[in-house]
Design a protein around this motif. Structure first.
Motif, short mmCIF file in Angstrom:
data_model
loop_
_atom_site.label_atom_id
_atom_site.label_comp_id
_atom_site.label_asym_id
_atom_site.label_seq_id
_atom_site.Cartn_x
_atom_site.Cartn_y
_atom_site.Cartn_z
N ASP A 56 27.37 -10.45 -8.96
CA ASP A 56 27.79 -11.84 -8.79
C ASP A 56 29.25 -12.08 -9.16
O ASP A 56 29.90 -12.97 -8.62
CB ASP A 56 26.89 -12.77 -9.62
N SER A 57 29.76 -11.28 -10.10
CA SER A 57 31.15 -11.46 -10.54
C SER A 57 32.13 -10.54 -9.81
O SER A 57 33.32 -10.55 -10.10
CB SER A 57 31.26 -11.21 -12.05
N ASP A 58 31.63 -9.78 -8.85
CA ASP A 58 32.47 -8.82 -8.12
C ASP A 58 33.21 -9.51 -6.97
O ASP A 58 32.60 -9.90 -5.97
CB ASP A 58 31.58 -7.70 -7.57
N SER A 59 34.49 -9.67 -7.11
CA SER A 59 35.30 -10.36 -6.09
C SER A 59 35.42 -9.56 -4.81
O SER A 59 35.70 -10.11 -3.74
CB SER A 59 36.70 -10.67 -6.64
N SER A 61 23.68 -13.06 -16.82
CA SER A 61 24.55 -14.22 -17.00
C SER A 61 24.18 -15.35 -16.04
O SER A 61 24.40 -16.51 -16.34
CB SER A 61 26.02 -13.84 -16.79
N CYS A 62 23.64 -15.03 -14.90
CA CYS A 62 23.35 -16.04 -13.88
C CYS A 62 22.09 -16.81 -14.26
O CYS A 62 21.06 -16.22 -14.61
CB CYS A 62 23.17 -15.37 -12.52
N GLU A 64 25.92 -24.16 -9.60
CA GLU A 64 26.99 -23.28 -10.05
C GLU A 64 28.10 -23.17 -9.01
O GLU A 64 29.27 -22.99 -9.35
CB GLU A 64 26.43 -21.89 -10.36
N ALA A 104 24.44 -9.60 -12.63
CA ALA A 104 25.64 -10.31 -13.08
C ALA A 104 26.90 -9.59 -12.61
O ALA A 104 27.90 -10.22 -12.26
CB ALA A 104 25.65 -10.45 -14.59
N LYS A 105 26.86 -8.26 -12.60
CA LYS A 105 28.02 -7.50 -12.15
C LYS A 105 28.25 -7.72 -10.65
O LYS A 105 29.41 -7.80 -10.20
CB LYS A 105 27.81 -6.01 -12.45
#
Length: 220
Positions: free
Chosen positions: A63-66, A17-18, A143, A60-61
């Motif tokens: 990068d999206s991990d808060s 996704s990035c 981004e 992507a996982k």
């Protein structure tokens, strides 16, 4: 073989996704691996090719991990194992590919022990420097809403925005020139293969000239 590669590439593409770690990055690394392997001996081209295709499958996982706890090289090796088992690859091949994925990251602390792992590491790093490295870094900067340049010493910046474990605290306050000063300018020292080191020298020279010119244009 080509059918399996295309099927795996399709799976990888769905996970990405990035913009800086997109399918174009995967294919550039794949091609760099193929190029660098010509200068080395006893390379298992199948292991290298598959590792190149799969090395960022969990990016992507992460990068999206808060929680900031996912490491894409670790999760990626697990995801790769399942995919490769489903495609019928041997356990020996799978373990070799997993090793490459686990060791491809700059800050992972895992040193590649195989020639395939060393080539993948080098190819991935070459794609982070030079003209393409600058382009990718600014894609990522956009981004996160980063500034185009930060006129600050690396030491002062580290004290303000780098945690003790080396992780950036706030990506919106990061900049591409700081990424260069803190990480990218030292890439050449970490590379394993002779050809990659030669290529890195030229690419890093270009980056240094670019950031010097950028500073002049901003502050003259």
């Amino acid at each position: 073989m080509e059918k399996k590669y295309n099927e795996i590439l399709s799976i990888v593409q769905k996970e990405l996704s990035c913009s800086a770690h997109d399918i174009d990055h995967i294919l550039r690394v794949y091609n760099l691996c193929s190029y660098l392997s010509k200068y080395e001996e006893n390379v298992d081209e199948e292991v290298l090719s598959l590792a190149a295709l799969l090395h960022d499958i969990a990016r992507a996982k992460e990068d999206s991990d808060s929680t900031r706890t996912i490491k894409h090289e670790v999760l990626g090796s697990i995801m790769a194992e399942k995919i490769l088992k489903d495609k019928g690859y041997s356990e020996e091949k799978i373990q070799k590919i997993k090793h490459c994925i686990l060791c491809h990251r700059f800050r992972s602390g895992n040193e590649p022990k195989t020639i395939e792992g060393k080539i993948l590491f080098d190819a991935d790093k070459l794609d982070a420097i030079g003209a393409v490295g600058i382009a990718r870094a600014y894609m990522l900067a956009g981004e996160f809403g980063q500034s185009i340049y930060l006129d600050m010493s690396p030491e002062e910046y580290k004290s303000k925005n780098i945690m003790e474990n080396g992780i950036i605290n706030d990506f919106s306050k990061h900049t591409v020139n700081m990424e260069y000063e803190l990480k990218l300018k030292n890439v050449g020292k970490k590379l394993h293969t002779k050809k990659a080191k030669e290529m890195a020298e030229e690419r890093l020279k270009f980056m240094n000239e670019f950031f010097n010119a950028l500073k002049r244009d901003i502050f003259k």
